[in-house]
Write a protein that holds these residues in place. Structure first.
Motif, PDB file in Angstrom:
ATOM      1  N   SER A  35      31.707 -30.310  -6.692  1.00  0.00           N
ATOM      2  CA  SER A  35      32.800 -29.512  -6.126  1.00  0.00           C
ATOM      3  C   SER A  35      34.148 -30.188  -6.333  1.00  0.00           C
ATOM      4  N   GLU A  36      34.176 -31.518  -6.278  1.00  0.00           N
ATOM      5  CA  GLU A  36      35.433 -32.239  -6.505  1.00  0.00           C
ATOM      6  C   GLU A  36      35.868 -32.112  -7.964  1.00  0.00           C
ATOM      7  N   ALA A  37      34.920 -32.122  -8.877  1.00  0.00           N
ATOM      8  CA  ALA A  37      35.253 -31.952 -10.295  1.00  0.00           C
ATOM      9  C   ALA A  37      35.905 -30.594 -10.529  1.00  0.00           C
ATOM     10  N   VAL A  38      35.344 -29.541  -9.948  1.00  0.00           N
ATOM     11  CA  VAL A  38      35.926 -28.204 -10.088  1.00  0.00           C
ATOM     12  C   VAL A  38      37.294 -28.151  -9.429  1.00  0.00           C
ATOM     13  N   THR A  39      37.426 -28.763  -8.260  1.00  0.00           N
ATOM     14  CA  THR A  39      38.713 -28.786  -7.551  1.00  0.00           C
ATOM     15  C   THR A  39      39.796 -29.420  -8.412  1.00  0.00           C
ATOM     16  N   ARG A  40      39.497 -30.550  -9.026  1.00  0.00           N
ATOM     17  CA  ARG A  40      40.498 -31.243  -9.850  1.00  0.00           C
ATOM     18  C   ARG A  40      40.867 -30.417 -11.072  1.00  0.00           C
ATOM     19  N   MET A  41      39.895 -29.739 -11.650  1.00  0.00           N
ATOM     20  CA  MET A  41      40.187 -28.931 -12.831  1.00  0.00           C
ATOM     21  C   MET A  41      41.076 -27.742 -12.487  1.00  0.00           C
ATOM     22  N   VAL A  42      40.794 -27.092 -11.357  1.00  0.00           N
ATOM     23  CA  VAL A  42      41.619 -25.951 -10.951  1.00  0.00           C
ATOM     24  C   VAL A  42      43.000 -26.425 -10.509  1.00  0.00           C
ATOM     25  N   LYS A  43      43.064 -27.568  -9.850  1.00  0.00           N
ATOM     26  CA  LYS A  43      44.360 -28.136  -9.470  1.00  0.00           C
ATOM     27  C   LYS A  43      45.240 -28.334 -10.691  1.00  0.00           C
ATOM     28  N   ALA A  44      44.649 -28.822 -11.775  1.00  0.00           N
ATOM     29  CA  ALA A  44      45.411 -29.049 -13.001  1.00  0.00           C
ATOM     30  C   ALA A  44      46.003 -27.744 -13.513  1.00  0.00           C
ATOM     31  N   LYS A  45      45.214 -26.678 -13.490  1.00  0.00           N
ATOM     32  CA  LYS A  45      45.715 -25.379 -13.922  1.00  0.00           C
ATOM     33  C   LYS A  45      46.803 -24.870 -12.971  1.00  0.00           C
ATOM     34  N   TYR A  46      46.592 -25.059 -11.684  1.00  0.00           N
ATOM     35  CA  TYR A  46      47.536 -24.580 -10.675  1.00  0.00           C
ATOM     36  C   TYR A  46      48.890 -25.256 -10.815  1.00  0.00           C
ATOM     37  N   TYR A  47      48.888 -26.584 -10.923  1.00  0.00           N
ATOM     38  CA  TYR A  47      50.154 -27.307 -11.030  1.00  0.00           C
ATOM     39  C   TYR A  47      50.798 -27.123 -12.405  1.00  0.00           C
ATOM     40  N   ALA A  48      49.982 -26.812 -13.411  1.00  0.00           N
ATOM     41  CA  ALA A  48      50.522 -26.610 -14.764  1.00  0.00           C
ATOM     42  C   ALA A  48      51.374 -25.352 -14.853  1.00  0.00           C
ATOM     43  N   GLN A  49      51.233 -24.446 -13.896  1.00  0.00           N
ATOM     44  CA  GLN A  49      52.021 -23.212 -13.930  1.00  0.00           C
ATOM     45  C   GLN A  49      53.520 -23.465 -13.798  1.00  0.00           C
ATOM     46  N   SER A  50      53.868 -24.581 -13.162  1.00  0.00           N
ATOM     47  CA  SER A  50      55.287 -24.849 -12.886  1.00  0.00           C
ATOM     48  C   SER A  50      55.910 -25.819 -13.878  1.00  0.00           C
ATOM     49  N   ARG A  51      55.200 -26.138 -14.967  1.00  0.00           N
ATOM     50  CA  ARG A  51      55.768 -27.055 -15.949  1.00  0.00           C
ATOM     51  C   ARG A  51      55.676 -26.465 -17.342  1.00  0.00           C
ATOM     52  N   ALA A  78      43.278 -14.155  -6.607  1.00  0.00           N
ATOM     53  CA  ALA A  78      42.604 -13.686  -7.822  1.00  0.00           C
ATOM     54  C   ALA A  78      42.633 -14.754  -8.909  1.00  0.00           C
ATOM     55  N   PHE A  79      43.784 -15.387  -9.078  1.00  0.00           N
ATOM     56  CA  PHE A  79      43.917 -16.451 -10.077  1.00  0.00           C
ATOM     57  C   PHE A  79      42.997 -17.622  -9.745  1.00  0.00           C
ATOM     58  N   LEU A  80      43.034 -18.064  -8.495  1.00  0.00           N
ATOM     59  CA  LEU A  80      42.235 -19.224  -8.099  1.00  0.00           C
ATOM     60  C   LEU A  80      40.741 -18.933  -8.213  1.00  0.00           C
ATOM     61  N   GLN A  81      40.318 -17.730  -7.813  1.00  0.00           N
ATOM     62  CA  GLN A  81      38.907 -17.381  -7.908  1.00  0.00           C
ATOM     63  C   GLN A  81      38.445 -17.368  -9.361  1.00  0.00           C
ATOM     64  N   SER A  82      39.273 -16.829 -10.237  1.00  0.00           N
ATOM     65  CA  SER A  82      38.934 -16.814 -11.657  1.00  0.00           C
ATOM     66  C   SER A  82      38.807 -18.226 -12.210  1.00  0.00           C
ATOM     67  N   GLU A  83      39.708 -19.115 -11.791  1.00  0.00           N
ATOM     68  CA  GLU A  83      39.679 -20.492 -12.285  1.00  0.00           C
ATOM     69  C   GLU A  83      38.490 -21.264 -11.718  1.00  0.00           C
ATOM     70  N   ILE A  84      38.108 -20.970 -10.489  1.00  0.00           N
ATOM     71  CA  ILE A  84      36.917 -21.600  -9.911  1.00  0.00           C
ATOM     72  C   ILE A  84      35.698 -21.268 -10.760  1.00  0.00           C
ATOM     73  N   THR A  85      35.539 -19.996 -11.090  1.00  0.00           N
ATOM     74  CA  THR A  85      34.384 -19.566 -11.877  1.00  0.00           C
ATOM     75  C   THR A  85      34.410 -20.185 -13.273  1.00  0.00           C
TER      76      THR A  85
END
Length: 210
Positions: free
Chosen positions: A148-164, A37-44
């Motif tokens: 698609s790579e631009a979106v991937t990098r942006m969501v990756k940033a949000k994903y990894y930011a959860q642990s810092r 759910a989190f990842l799908q929301s961030e993709i959009t």
């Protein structure tokens, strides 16, 4: 401006996403569904940011575009349609007269519509041209890897930011180097509020504002 334009969406896109959840999870090496759910929301969200930075609608929709010339009968070699790549054209009329398929030619990737006569390119003329067509990218079919790579990098940033710590903007690791973080609402600079690497990926698809 050489003309006035209006565009009516007749079939709206079901989604603005530029990458699928499955492909994103593969890029992140995620195999469970706990964060779907989190990842799908961030993709959009990221796909919307990319489209806004490109100053255009990127996903495929069916539209009807009307082009009215400021100077009636002003001639030009080709008409540039707003939504591209052009997928299919269902109707073209000039001053209310329908053109046949042999009367025009689509340059789909660039969005140009060329006027033909006896299979030769001629100039457009008329005071009102109406084009019904579908244009844009379709997920799973023709979305460019840069988008698609631009979106991937942006969501990756949000994903990894959860642990810092969200207040930390960077870190230094002795013997390794330093890392600077960017998360959507705190851009790291660059045009359109996006990092330079993201802008580099999407720059070929941007329309400059007029």
């Amino acid at each position: 401006m050489d003309d006035y334009r209006s565009l009516k969406v007749t079939t709206q896109a079901a989604s603005v996403d530029l990458i699928s959840l499955a492909n994103l999870k593969a890029a992140l090496n995620i195999t469970d569904t706990s964060l779907d759910a989190f990842l799908q929301s961030e993709i959009t969200a990221a796909s919307g940011v990319v489209a806004a930075a490109c100053n255009r609608t990127l996903v495929n929709e069916v539209v009807e575009e009307t082009i009215r010339y400021v100077h009636p009968y002003r001639r030009r070699a080709a008409l540039r349609l707003t939504r591209y790549p052009i997928v299919a054209v269902s109707m073209v009329t000039v001053d209310g007269v329908d053109l046949s398929d042999s009367d025009y030619e689509v340059v789909n990737q660039s969005g140009f519509l060329q006027r033909l006569s006896n299979d030769g390119i001629i100039q457009w003329s008329g005071s009102k041209v109406v084009v019904a067509y579908s244009g844009g990218f379709t997920l799973g079919a023709n979305v460019p890897s840069g988008l698609s790579e631009a979106v991937t990098r942006m969501v990756k940033a949000k994903y990894y930011a959860q642990s810092r710590d969200p207040m930390i903007k960077g870190e230094d690791v002795v013997g390794v180097g330093s890392t600077q973080y960017w998360v959507g609402s705190a851009p790291g600079g660059g045009d359109a509020g996006l990092p330079a690497d993201i802008m580099g990926l999407i720059s070929p698809f941007r329309e400059l504002p007029v």
